[in-house]
Write a protein that holds these residues in place. Structure first.
Motif, PDB file in Angstrom:
ATOM      1  N   LEU A 151     -13.176  -2.503   2.599  1.00 18.19           N
ATOM      2  CA  LEU A 151     -11.852  -2.766   3.170  1.00 18.19           C
ATOM      3  C   LEU A 151     -10.696  -2.539   2.197  1.00 18.19           C
ATOM      4  CD1 LEU A 151     -12.649  -6.118   5.058  1.00 18.19           C
ATOM      5  CD2 LEU A 151     -12.848  -3.770   5.904  1.00 18.19           C
ATOM      6  N   ASP A 152      -9.588  -1.992   2.742  1.00 21.61           N
ATOM      7  CA  ASP A 152      -8.321  -1.920   1.999  1.00 21.61           C
ATOM      8  C   ASP A 152      -7.445  -3.124   2.340  1.00 21.61           C
ATOM      9  OD1 ASP A 152      -8.714   0.764   0.840  1.00 21.61           O
ATOM     10  OD2 ASP A 152      -8.716   1.365   2.955  1.00 21.61           O
ATOM     11  N   ASP A 205      -5.636 -18.290  -3.899  1.00 23.46           N
ATOM     12  CA  ASP A 205      -4.177 -18.112  -3.834  1.00 23.46           C
ATOM     13  C   ASP A 205      -3.596 -17.421  -5.069  1.00 23.46           C
ATOM     14  OD1 ASP A 205      -4.562 -19.467  -1.501  1.00 23.46           O
ATOM     15  OD2 ASP A 205      -3.318 -21.204  -2.022  1.00 23.46           O
ATOM     16  N   LYS A 206      -4.217 -17.632  -6.211  1.00 20.63           N
ATOM     17  CA  LYS A 206      -3.678 -17.044  -7.451  1.00 20.63           C
ATOM     18  C   LYS A 206      -4.187 -15.624  -7.689  1.00 20.63           C
ATOM     19  CE  LYS A 206      -2.657 -21.240 -10.058  1.00 20.63           C
ATOM     20  NZ  LYS A 206      -3.504 -22.273  -9.420  1.00 20.63           N
ATOM     21  N   ASP A 207      -5.144 -15.192  -6.894  1.00 16.82           N
ATOM     22  CA  ASP A 207      -5.683 -13.824  -7.045  1.00 16.82           C
ATOM     23  C   ASP A 207      -4.592 -12.823  -6.643  1.00 16.82           C
ATOM     24  OD1 ASP A 207      -8.883 -12.501  -6.656  1.00 16.82           O
ATOM     25  OD2 ASP A 207      -7.098 -11.293  -6.226  1.00 16.82           O
ATOM     26  N   PRO A 208      -4.357 -11.785  -7.435  1.00 18.02           N
ATOM     27  CA  PRO A 208      -3.281 -10.837  -7.081  1.00 18.02           C
ATOM     28  C   PRO A 208      -3.492 -10.166  -5.723  1.00 18.02           C
ATOM     29  CG  PRO A 208      -4.497 -10.094  -9.036  1.00 18.02           C
ATOM     30  CD  PRO A 208      -4.995 -11.468  -8.711  1.00 18.02           C
ATOM     31  N   ARG A 209      -4.712 -10.238  -5.201  1.00 18.98           N
ATOM     32  CA  ARG A 209      -4.974  -9.621  -3.892  1.00 18.98           C
ATOM     33  C   ARG A 209      -4.522 -10.499  -2.730  1.00 18.98           C
ATOM     34  NH1 ARG A 209     -11.118  -8.136  -5.498  1.00 18.98           N
ATOM     35  NH2 ARG A 209     -10.835 -10.117  -6.580  1.00 18.98           N
ATOM     36  N   ALA A 210      -4.185 -11.758  -3.008  1.00 25.14           N
ATOM     37  CA  ALA A 210      -3.737 -12.675  -1.946  1.00 25.14           C
ATOM     38  C   ALA A 210      -2.279 -12.365  -1.600  1.00 25.14           C
ATOM     39  CB  ALA A 210      -3.856 -14.123  -2.416  1.00 25.14           C
ATOM     40  N   CYS A 211      -2.039 -11.853  -0.413  1.00 24.79           N
ATOM     41  CA  CYS A 211      -0.676 -11.428  -0.050  1.00 24.79           C
ATOM     42  C   CYS A 211      -0.086 -12.282   1.069  1.00 24.79           C
ATOM     43  CB  CYS A 211      -0.685  -9.960   0.388  1.00 24.79           C
ATOM     44  SG  CYS A 211      -1.190  -8.843  -0.924  1.00 24.79           S
ATOM     45  N   TYR A 212      -0.762 -13.368   1.458  1.00 28.48           N
ATOM     46  CA  TYR A 212      -0.315 -14.102   2.651  1.00 28.48           C
ATOM     47  C   TYR A 212       0.987 -14.862   2.465  1.00 28.48           C
ATOM     48  CZ  TYR A 212      -4.219 -16.522   0.334  1.00 28.48           C
ATOM     49  OH  TYR A 212      -5.103 -16.996  -0.592  1.00 28.48           O
ATOM     50  N   PHE A 213       1.327 -15.249   1.247  1.00 32.72           N
ATOM     51  CA  PHE A 213       2.634 -15.901   1.106  1.00 32.72           C
ATOM     52  C   PHE A 213       3.756 -14.856   1.012  1.00 32.72           C
ATOM     53  CE2 PHE A 213      -0.200 -19.456  -0.135  1.00 32.72           C
ATOM     54  CZ  PHE A 213       0.153 -20.314   0.897  1.00 32.72           C
ATOM     55  N   LYS A 214       3.408 -13.664   0.499  1.00 31.44           N
ATOM     56  CA  LYS A 214       4.400 -12.564   0.525  1.00 31.44           C
ATOM     57  C   LYS A 214       4.715 -12.207   1.977  1.00 31.44           C
ATOM     58  CE  LYS A 214       2.735 -10.226  -3.640  1.00 31.44           C
ATOM     59  NZ  LYS A 214       2.047  -9.016  -4.089  1.00 31.44           N
ATOM     60  N   GLN A 215       3.680 -12.279   2.834  1.00 26.47           N
ATOM     61  CA  GLN A 215       3.842 -11.989   4.265  1.00 26.47           C
ATOM     62  C   GLN A 215       4.893 -12.914   4.893  1.00 26.47           C
ATOM     63  OE1 GLN A 215      -0.274 -12.268   5.428  1.00 26.47           O
ATOM     64  NE2 GLN A 215       0.153 -11.466   7.452  1.00 26.47           N
ATOM     65  N   VAL A 216       4.872 -14.174   4.479  1.00 24.35           N
ATOM     66  CA  VAL A 216       5.832 -15.153   5.017  1.00 24.35           C
ATOM     67  C   VAL A 216       7.259 -14.695   4.702  1.00 24.35           C
ATOM     68  CG1 VAL A 216       6.679 -17.525   4.811  1.00 24.35           C
ATOM     69  CG2 VAL A 216       4.213 -17.081   4.750  1.00 24.35           C
ATOM     70  N   GLU A 217       7.466 -14.320   3.444  1.00 25.91           N
ATOM     71  CA  GLU A 217       8.806 -13.901   3.025  1.00 25.91           C
ATOM     72  C   GLU A 217       9.213 -12.614   3.750  1.00 25.91           C
ATOM     73  OE1 GLU A 217       9.054 -13.007  -1.139  1.00 25.91           O
ATOM     74  OE2 GLU A 217      11.243 -12.931  -1.077  1.00 25.91           O
ATOM     75  N   ASN A 218       8.280 -11.678   3.851  1.00 23.97           N
ATOM     76  CA  ASN A 218       8.587 -10.414   4.521  1.00 23.97           C
ATOM     77  C   ASN A 218       8.950 -10.630   5.988  1.00 23.97           C
ATOM     78  OD1 ASN A 218       8.196  -8.849   2.248  1.00 23.97           O
ATOM     79  ND2 ASN A 218       5.999  -8.623   2.623  1.00 23.97           N
ATOM     80  N   GLY A 219       8.365 -11.660   6.605  1.00 21.72           N
ATOM     81  CA  GLY A 219       8.664 -11.961   8.009  1.00 21.72           C
ATOM     82  C   GLY A 219      10.139 -12.265   8.218  1.00 21.72           C
ATOM     83  N   LYS A 220      10.730 -12.967   7.291  1.00 19.65           N
ATOM     84  CA  LYS A 220      12.158 -13.293   7.430  1.00 19.65           C
ATOM     85  C   LYS A 220      13.009 -12.026   7.356  1.00 19.65           C
ATOM     86  CE  LYS A 220      14.596 -14.815   4.040  1.00 19.65           C
ATOM     87  NZ  LYS A 220      15.015 -15.609   2.889  1.00 19.65           N
ATOM     88  N   LYS A 233       0.821  -1.225   0.000  1.00 18.78           N
ATOM     89  CA  LYS A 233       0.000   0.000   0.000  1.00 18.78           C
ATOM     90  C   LYS A 233       0.851   1.271   0.000  1.00 18.78           C
ATOM     91  CE  LYS A 233      -4.138  -1.679   0.176  1.00 18.78           C
ATOM     92  NZ  LYS A 233      -4.714  -1.627  -1.158  1.00 18.78           N
ATOM     93  N   GLY A 234       2.102   1.140   0.423  1.00 20.03           N
ATOM     94  CA  GLY A 234       2.992   2.302   0.452  1.00 20.03           C
ATOM     95  C   GLY A 234       2.680   3.268   1.585  1.00 20.03           C
ATOM     96  N   ARG A 235       1.793   2.892   2.501  1.00 20.26           N
ATOM     97  CA  ARG A 235       1.448   3.800   3.606  1.00 20.26           C
ATOM     98  C   ARG A 235       0.786   3.015   4.734  1.00 20.26           C
ATOM     99  NH1 ARG A 235      -2.976   3.766   0.176  1.00 20.26           N
ATOM    100  NH2 ARG A 235      -4.985   3.699   1.272  1.00 20.26           N
ATOM    101  N   ASP A 266      -7.983  -3.409  -5.306  1.00 19.37           N
ATOM    102  CA  ASP A 266      -6.640  -3.381  -4.715  1.00 19.37           C
ATOM    103  C   ASP A 266      -6.670  -3.807  -3.240  1.00 19.37           C
ATOM    104  OD1 ASP A 266      -7.928  -1.199  -3.670  1.00 19.37           O
ATOM    105  OD2 ASP A 266      -6.255   0.197  -3.970  1.00 19.37           O
ATOM    106  N   LEU A 267      -7.671  -4.604  -2.875  1.00 19.35           N
ATOM    107  CA  LEU A 267      -7.700  -5.167  -1.514  1.00 19.35           C
ATOM    108  C   LEU A 267      -6.419  -5.967  -1.296  1.00 19.35           C
ATOM    109  CD1 LEU A 267      -9.344  -6.030   1.105  1.00 19.35           C
ATOM    110  CD2 LEU A 267     -10.032  -8.055  -0.210  1.00 19.35           C
ATOM    111  N   CYS A 268      -5.927  -5.942  -0.070  1.00 20.49           N
ATOM    112  CA  CYS A 268      -4.739  -6.742   0.269  1.00 20.49           C
ATOM    113  C   CYS A 268      -5.205  -7.772   1.306  1.00 20.49           C
ATOM    114  CB  CYS A 268      -3.689  -5.780   0.816  1.00 20.49           C
ATOM    115  SG  CYS A 268      -2.285  -6.534   1.588  1.00 20.49           S
ATOM    116  N   ILE A 269      -5.144  -9.058   0.950  1.00 21.48           N
ATOM    117  CA  ILE A 269      -5.612 -10.114   1.865  1.00 21.48           C
ATOM    118  C   ILE A 269      -4.408 -10.671   2.613  1.00 21.48           C
ATOM    119  CG2 ILE A 269      -6.847 -12.312   2.090  1.00 21.48           C
ATOM    120  CD1 ILE A 269      -7.926 -11.766  -0.803  1.00 21.48           C
ATOM    121  N   LEU A 270      -4.463 -10.553   3.933  1.00 21.58           N
ATOM    122  CA  LEU A 270      -3.386 -11.062   4.781  1.00 21.58           C
ATOM    123  C   LEU A 270      -3.904 -12.227   5.629  1.00 21.58           C
ATOM    124  CD1 LEU A 270      -1.841  -7.683   6.085  1.00 21.58           C
ATOM    125  CD2 LEU A 270      -1.160  -9.043   4.096  1.00 21.58           C
TER     126      LEU A 270
END
Ligand code: NCD
Length: 305
Positions: A218-219, A275-290, A144-146, A257-261
């Motif tokens: 929701l955003d 999972d293939k929907d561009p709004r699904a961000c939960y696997f990106k969350q895993v990587e960001n956690g590291k 979201k940049g913010r 542009d919903l972001c699903i966490l």
């Protein structure tokens, strides 16, 4: 020496710094590979974990450090009746930093009282999970940049979901955030979170039982698993576990542009077809956690550039 027991142990400025460092690690991983040379992380997990424990371990290894620890209470002296304080005191002679997860709320506070090295709370019962919040914040920042002027919906087990409690606390320090709590009556957000965090910081919020009615506003949608292990009664868990299931037809009404966490593990709350929907961000969350755990380890060891 600083411990991270609660997300508010980090100031907004420090969180900003961690995000900057994490984003630099993403761009320039090679420059960080020896930062923690000869440093040891102890991962003391008295409760099951996949992501949190392995991402702490991967984070330390990628910084050139090493890792010791255990992944269940059964394989530690806790099974012989040793107190958390004694276990942590002992480990603080072997390691430079400790990440611990424990089923009892407040166990990391007891650990910090006796530890000679920084303690990171990797989840304590149904209370807090500050490093998951760091993963969530980096994901929101990258997507979201913010952190300002967003509507964030939390859905599912808001009573026992410790990641929800920590993220609400983190968000309460930014402005223009509106919260929507979606849960069954039995799993509502704890009263103390509403009074001591949400209302105290004058955050607009709404509580509802239905996801469909609020989804279009929701955003960010933060889905959670019903925390069966914290229930007193199996029948209640079975009755409530599938109370919300996010499916493509429900998502049709959401913002583009919903972001699903989701902190994961997922059980049934999000249909796999999303999972293939561009709004699904939960696997990106895993990587960001590291990356955020790498930045946090560096900060606590006084090794930030
Ligand atoms: C969460 C936790 O342990 O609280 N998982 C995680 O650390 N990513 C969420 C959960 O277990 O449901």
């Amino acid at each position: 020496m600083k411990h991270i027991l609660d997300i508010t142990d980090l100031s907004v400025e420090e969180i900003g710094r961690l995000i900057t460092v994490a984003e630099d690690i993403i761009q320039n991983a090679d420059q960080y590979q020896d930062v923690c040379k000869r440093k040891k992380l102890a991962a003391l997990f008295f409760e099951p974990s996949t992501r949190t424990r392995l991402s702490f371990e991967a984070a330390m290894l990628e910084l050139g450090g090493s890792v010791i620890g255990f992944s269940s209470a059964a394989s530690s002296s806790s099974a012989k009746g040793e107190s958390v304080s004694d276990t942590v005191k002992v480990v603080s002679y072997y390691a430079d930093i400790i990440a611990m997860r424990h089923p009892k709320e407040g166990a990391p506070v007891a650990a910090a009282a006796v530890s000679d090295v920084p303690i990171i709370n990797a989840g304590d019962g149904g209370h807090n999970h500050p490093t998951q919040t760091l993963a969530d914040l980096l994901t929101i920042h990258r997507e979201k940049g913010r952190f300002n002027d967003i509507t964030v919906g939390f859905c599912g087990d808001l009573k026992f979901g410790r990641t929800v409690h920590s993220l609400v606390s983190a968000l309460s320090r930014y402005t223009g955030i509106r919260l929507v709590f979606i849960s069954p009556e039995e799993l509502k957000i704890p009263h103390y979170i509403k009074t001591d965090i949400v209302e105290k910081n004058h955050m607009p919020y709404e509580e509802t039982r239905t996801m469909e009615s609020v989804l279009p506003e929701l955003d960010i949608l933060y889905m959670t698993r019903v925390q069966g292990e914290r229930f007193f009664n199996e029948a209640d868990y079975i009755r409530l576990r599938d109370c919300y299931i996010l499916t493509p037809d429900k998502l049709a009404a959401a913002k583009k542009d919903l972001c699903i966490l989701h902190p994961l593990p997922r059980v049934n709350e999000i249909s796999r077809s999303i999972d293939k929907d561009p709004r699904a961000c939960y696997f990106k969350q895993v990587e960001n956690g590291k990356y955020m755990r790498m930045a946090l380890i560096m900060m606590l060891l006084g090794l930030l550039p």
